[in-house]
Scaffold this motif. Structure first.
Motif, mmCIF file in Angstrom:
data_model
loop_
_atom_site.group_PDB
_atom_site.id
_atom_site.type_symbol
_atom_site.label_atom_id
_atom_site.label_comp_id
_atom_site.label_asym_id
_atom_site.label_seq_id
_atom_site.Cartn_x
_atom_site.Cartn_y
_atom_site.Cartn_z
ATOM 1 N N HIS A 40 1.205 -1.122 -0.286
ATOM 2 C CA HIS A 40 0.122 0.293 -0.739
ATOM 3 C C HIS A 40 0.639 1.258 -0.507
ATOM 4 N N SER A 41 0.290 2.216 -0.654
ATOM 5 C CA SER A 41 0.823 4.137 -0.634
ATOM 6 C C SER A 41 1.283 4.112 0.884
ATOM 7 N N SER A 42 2.370 4.522 1.117
ATOM 8 C CA SER A 42 2.843 5.886 2.060
ATOM 9 C C SER A 42 1.984 6.638 2.012
ATOM 10 N N ARG A 43 1.069 7.253 0.616
ATOM 11 C CA ARG A 43 0.400 8.385 0.871
ATOM 12 C C ARG A 43 -0.793 8.066 1.290
ATOM 13 N N THR A 44 -2.019 9.401 1.183
ATOM 14 C CA THR A 44 -3.585 9.382 1.230
ATOM 15 C C THR A 44 -3.978 9.680 0.455
ATOM 16 N N GLY A 45 -5.331 9.662 0.738
ATOM 17 C CA GLY A 45 -6.325 10.405 -0.380
ATOM 18 C C GLY A 45 -6.165 9.738 -2.168
ATOM 19 N N ASP A 46 -5.999 10.751 -2.220
ATOM 20 C CA ASP A 46 -5.549 11.083 -3.849
ATOM 21 C C ASP A 46 -4.688 9.894 -4.109
ATOM 22 N N ALA A 47 -4.055 10.692 -2.957
ATOM 23 C CA ALA A 47 -2.406 10.765 -4.489
ATOM 24 C C ALA A 47 -1.702 8.978 -3.754
ATOM 25 N N ALA A 48 -2.683 8.363 -2.696
ATOM 26 C CA ALA A 48 -1.902 6.705 -2.567
ATOM 27 C C ALA A 48 -3.280 6.532 -3.402
ATOM 28 N N ARG A 49 -4.214 6.531 -3.677
ATOM 29 C CA ARG A 49 -5.255 6.587 -5.111
ATOM 30 C C ARG A 49 -4.361 6.317 -6.151
ATOM 31 N N SER A 50 -4.001 7.090 -6.386
ATOM 32 C CA SER A 50 -3.035 7.225 -7.988
ATOM 33 C C SER A 50 -1.662 6.469 -7.948
ATOM 34 N N GLU A 51 -1.061 6.424 -7.066
ATOM 35 C CA GLU A 51 0.635 5.035 -6.427
ATOM 36 C C GLU A 51 -0.113 4.449 -6.458
ATOM 37 N N GLY A 101 -6.529 -0.544 -2.710
ATOM 38 C CA GLY A 101 -6.929 -0.488 -1.226
ATOM 39 C C GLY A 101 -7.612 0.450 -0.564
ATOM 40 N N ALA A 102 -7.743 1.299 0.868
ATOM 41 C CA ALA A 102 -8.163 2.045 1.544
ATOM 42 C C ALA A 102 -9.083 2.946 0.849
ATOM 43 N N TYR A 103 -8.796 3.424 -0.215
ATOM 44 C CA TYR A 103 -8.959 4.790 -0.975
ATOM 45 C C TYR A 103 -9.405 4.104 -2.247
ATOM 46 N N GLY A 104 -9.835 3.003 -2.533
ATOM 47 C CA GLY A 104 -9.977 2.198 -4.260
ATOM 48 C C GLY A 104 -9.076 2.676 -4.863
ATOM 49 N N VAL A 105 -8.903 1.958 -6.216
ATOM 50 C CA VAL A 105 -8.937 2.785 -7.659
ATOM 51 C C VAL A 105 -9.366 3.934 -8.177
ATOM 52 N N ASP A 106 -8.055 4.329 -9.531
ATOM 53 C CA ASP A 106 -8.207 5.959 -10.021
ATOM 54 C C ASP A 106 -9.168 5.673 -11.032
ATOM 55 N N ALA A 107 -9.347 6.536 -11.934
ATOM 56 C CA ALA A 107 -10.295 6.136 -12.863
ATOM 57 C C ALA A 107 -9.628 5.484 -14.564
ATOM 58 N N SER A 108 -7.707 5.621 -13.977
ATOM 59 C CA SER A 108 -7.627 4.258 -15.237
ATOM 60 C C SER A 108 -8.292 3.186 -14.872
ATOM 61 N N VAL A 109 -7.994 2.252 -13.869
ATOM 62 C CA VAL A 109 -8.128 1.156 -12.898
ATOM 63 C C VAL A 109 -9.733 0.915 -13.658
#
Length: 152
Positions: A40-51, A101-109
Motif C-alpha cells: 500500500h502507499s504511504s500517502r493518503t487520499g488521491d495520492a495513494a489511490r493514484s500510486e 486499497g483503503a482509498y480504492g482505485v482511480d479512473a484508470s483502473v
C-alpha cells in the motif's frame, strides 16, 4: 491460463490464510488461483489511490481480462460470476481480479476493467473480502463444472 488476484495490502492474516488455503487446494485448471500482494502507499487520499492504481496496472498484461472489485459495480449471483469468468478462460485469456486499497482505485483502473464486480453495497474489511472472493471463485469453478457445491 488461470485466475490471479492482485490485492493492495499486507500478507493474509492467519485466519484468512487458513480459509484461502482451504479453497485454493480445491481449485483446478483453469480456475487455479494465485495471489499477488502489492504494497500500500504511504500517502493518503488521491495520492495513494493514484500510486496504488499505477502499481496495479503495471502488473496486468494488456490481453488479460480484468475484474475490479468495487461496491459500486454489478451485483451478480454466483452462476453469473461463473459464466463471466469462464468466458475469457475458454478463449485462453488469463483473468486478474483487483482488490484495491483503503482509498480504492482511480479512473484508470475503472477504464481498464472489463468487468466491475460488487460483492455487496456494504463495505467489508480488506481481509474479509479476500476470503469471500476465494470462496466465490471456488463456487464459480464448481458451478462451471456442474458439480453440486452450489444449490439453487
Amino acid at each position: 491460463m488461470a485466475l490471479r488476484i492482485l490485492a493492495i495490502g499486507k500478507k493474509h492474516e492467519a485466519w484468512v490464510a487458513e480459509g484461502i488455503g482451504r479453497y485454493a487446494k480445491r481449485m483446478k485448471k483453469p480456475f487455479d488461483l494465485s495471489w499477488q500482494l502489492l504494497p500500500h502507499s504511504s500517502r493518503t487520499g488521491d495520492a495513494a489511490r493514484s500510486e496504488e492504481s499505477e502499481r496495479i496496472l503495471s502488473k496486468v498484461p494488456t490481453q488479460e481480462y480484468l475484474v475490479l472489485l468495487d461496491e459500486r459495480g454489478s451485483n451478480i449471483d454466483s452462476p453469473t460470476l461463473a459464466r463471466t469468468l469462464r468466458a475469457p478462460l475458454d478463449t485462453s485469456r488469463g483473468v486478474s481480479l483487483v482488490i484495491g486499497g483503503a482509498y480504492g482505485v482511480d479512473a484508470s483502473v475503472h477504464e481498464r476493467a472489463d468487468f466491475v464486480w460488487s460483492l455487496s453495497r456494504l463495505v467489508f474489511p480488506h481481509q474479509l473480502v479476500r476470503l469471500i472472493v476465494a470462496e466465490q471463485l471456488y463456487r464459480a469453478q464448481e458451478i462451471a463444472a456442474g458439480r453440486p457445491y452450489h444449490h439453487e
